[in-house]
Design an enzyme around this catalytic site. Sequence first.
Site, short mmCIF file in Angstrom:
data_model
loop_
_atom_site.label_atom_id
_atom_site.label_comp_id
_atom_site.label_asym_id
_atom_site.label_seq_id
_atom_site.Cartn_x
_atom_site.Cartn_y
_atom_site.Cartn_z
N TYR A 285 -7.66 14.32 -23.03
CA TYR A 285 -8.86 15.15 -23.13
C TYR A 285 -8.86 15.90 -24.47
CZ TYR A 285 -12.42 18.68 -22.50
OH TYR A 285 -13.52 19.47 -22.69
N ARG B 153 -5.27 30.20 -23.53
CA ARG B 153 -5.78 31.56 -23.73
C ARG B 153 -7.01 31.84 -22.86
NH1 ARG B 153 -8.96 32.06 -28.95
NH2 ARG B 153 -10.45 31.10 -27.52
N ARG C 27 -14.35 26.07 -14.63
CA ARG C 27 -14.05 25.07 -15.65
C ARG C 27 -12.54 24.87 -15.65
NH1 ARG C 27 -17.99 24.91 -20.14
NH2 ARG C 27 -16.21 23.92 -20.96
N PHE D 248 -7.71 25.99 -45.39
CA PHE D 248 -8.62 25.63 -44.29
C PHE D 248 -7.84 25.10 -43.09
CE2 PHE D 248 -12.08 23.98 -41.97
CZ PHE D 248 -11.80 22.67 -41.63
O1 LIG Z 1 -17.64 26.46 -27.08
C1 LIG Z 1 -16.78 27.07 -27.78
O2 LIG Z 1 -17.01 28.16 -28.36
C2 LIG Z 1 -15.41 26.47 -27.90
O3 LIG Z 1 -15.51 25.12 -27.50
C3 LIG Z 1 -14.26 24.53 -27.12
C4 LIG Z 1 -14.44 23.79 -25.82
O4 LIG Z 1 -15.59 23.68 -25.32
O5 LIG Z 1 -13.39 23.31 -25.32
C5 LIG Z 1 -13.82 23.47 -28.16
O6 LIG Z 1 -14.85 22.53 -28.45
C6 LIG Z 1 -14.25 21.31 -28.96
C7 LIG Z 1 -15.35 20.28 -29.20
C8 LIG Z 1 -16.12 20.59 -30.44
C9 LIG Z 1 -15.21 20.67 -31.66
C10 LIG Z 1 -15.95 21.48 -32.67
C11 LIG Z 1 -15.23 21.72 -33.95
C12 LIG Z 1 -14.37 22.79 -34.06
C13 LIG Z 1 -13.82 23.11 -35.28
C14 LIG Z 1 -14.15 22.37 -36.42
C15 LIG Z 1 -13.65 22.73 -37.68
C16 LIG Z 1 -14.03 22.01 -38.80
C17 LIG Z 1 -14.90 20.92 -38.70
C18 LIG Z 1 -15.39 20.55 -37.45
C19 LIG Z 1 -15.03 21.27 -36.30
C20 LIG Z 1 -15.56 20.93 -35.05
C21 LIG Z 1 -13.40 24.15 -29.44
O7 LIG Z 1 -14.19 24.51 -30.28
N1 LIG Z 1 -12.09 24.28 -29.55
C22 LIG Z 1 -11.49 24.90 -30.74
C23 LIG Z 1 -10.43 24.00 -31.23
C24 LIG Z 1 -11.05 22.72 -31.82
C25 LIG Z 1 -10.25 22.42 -33.02
C26 LIG Z 1 -10.91 21.36 -33.86
C27 LIG Z 1 -10.07 21.18 -35.07
C28 LIG Z 1 -9.13 20.16 -35.11
C29 LIG Z 1 -8.35 19.97 -36.23
C30 LIG Z 1 -8.47 20.80 -37.34
C31 LIG Z 1 -7.69 20.62 -38.49
C32 LIG Z 1 -7.84 21.45 -39.57
C33 LIG Z 1 -8.76 22.49 -39.55
C34 LIG Z 1 -9.56 22.69 -38.42
C35 LIG Z 1 -9.42 21.84 -37.30
C36 LIG Z 1 -10.22 22.04 -36.17
MG LIG Z 2 -16.40 21.90 -24.46
#
Ligand SMILES: O=C(O)CO[C@@H](C(=O)O)[C@@H](OCCCCCc1ccc2ccccc2c1)C(=O)NCCCCCc1ccc2ccccc2c1
Ligand SMILES: [Mg+2]
Length: 341
Positions: free
Chosen positions: A142, A189, A199, A259
């Site tokens: 997941y 967290r 959820r 970043f």
């Molecule tokens: O609804 C919410 O507020 C939180 O949602 C969480 C969930 O629903 O589980 C969940 O949603 C996940 C699905 C959408 C992903 C969106 C995303 C996040 C960060 C990014 C950063 C840069 C570019 C694109 C990116 C895309 C969420 O936001 N979780 C936070 C952790 C996601 C980390 C993504 C990620 C992975 C590798 C990375 C490597 C380097 C820098 C940033 C990184 C960022």
């Molecule tokens: Mg989600």
Amino acid sequence: LNLKKMDPDMRRCFEYLKMTSRSFCAVIMALDEDLRYGVCIYYLVLRALDTVEDDMTIALDTKCALLETFYQKLNVVGWNFNNSKEKDRMVLDNFQIISSEFRKLSPAFQQIISGSCRDMGSGMAQFLKRKVIDSMTEWDEYCHYVAGLVGIGLSRLFVASGLEEPIVGSDERLANSMGLFLQKTNIIRDFQEDTVQDRLFWPREAWIKYGASQKSLLSPSNMHNSVACLNELVTNAIQHIPDVLTYLGRLKNQSVFNFCAIPQMMAIATLERCYNNPDVFRMNVKIRKGEAVLMIGNSTSIELVKEFMDKYCLSIARKVPENDRNASATRVALQAGLRNK
Ligand SMILES: O=C(O)CO[C@@H](C(=O)O)[C@@H](OCCCCCc1ccc2ccccc2c1)C(=O)NCCCCCc1ccc2ccccc2c1
Ligand SMILES: [Mg+2]
Ligand SMILES: [Mg+2]
């Protein structure tokens, strides 16, 4: 950042970024020019997809169909979705602005972002049908779909922009670990607020040893078991630290390093606050602002990041309870994180 020169639609996209991302906006804005635009749009496209996934008011079959076909909307001029009740619905209400900027990106960027959106949407749909996350393997699966794929997509954007070497984009295991470490930290967290909204993101293979259901971990009478389960999941998450340090060690561009490093530093600081902490079952445990500011200023080189990582791993090691059934596994995982000096 020259907001004057920028076209109005791109300016609006940076507004949506500011309004929907507390933790990623600043680090995305600090990226070098063309990466900054591509990563901003990449974020908004996936935040729109995630807002569909998170919206419990959308019927299951409608939601699955929309998640699986969402990437195709990137090429449907004027398409948006205004039936969402979610906090971030503005990216869906205004999706036609985001997709119009997406279509101005280079073909290489468009292909990476569209493919990532397709794979994430199909993975999200798959898990919606399964309802719960059963084994630790399914937990990794997941998190791969919702965050590992982001690490892989970002790594490809770094290479396509010419700012990082090909190995950063080809070593998908390390890029995947960058996402898993962040997403597992979020899931650990956010336990209390997610559980009250039904959820369920904690893997059954873990909580089944400590309670009858994920919800049963909330009951104060079960607190000793709940904290033991929490410690088991933190132990699982810190196993990604060696991969994270290896990935960061390969980066050449300073803005890309910052970043990538800053969210990882926030994550280890959050895990340190969560470990063995019953507050996780009562509220959303946050790191102190001052601590975050200190880390942001000191996450600019791999040596400094390793020092911070060591500091937090040692702090967790000092908290390991003698009678915790995962004590030795936790110490071994922490040692691996430290050995990466
Ligand atoms: O609804 C919410 O507020 C939180 O949602 C969480 C969930 O629903 O589980 C969940 O949603 C996940 C699905 C959408 C992903 C969106 C995303 C996040 C960060 C990014 C950063 C840069 C570019 C694109 C990116 C895309 C969420 O936001 N979780 C936070 C952790 C996601 C980390 C993504 C990620 C992975 C590798 C990375 C490597 C380097 C820098 C940033 C990184 C960022
Ligand atoms: Mg989600
Ligand atoms: Mg979400």
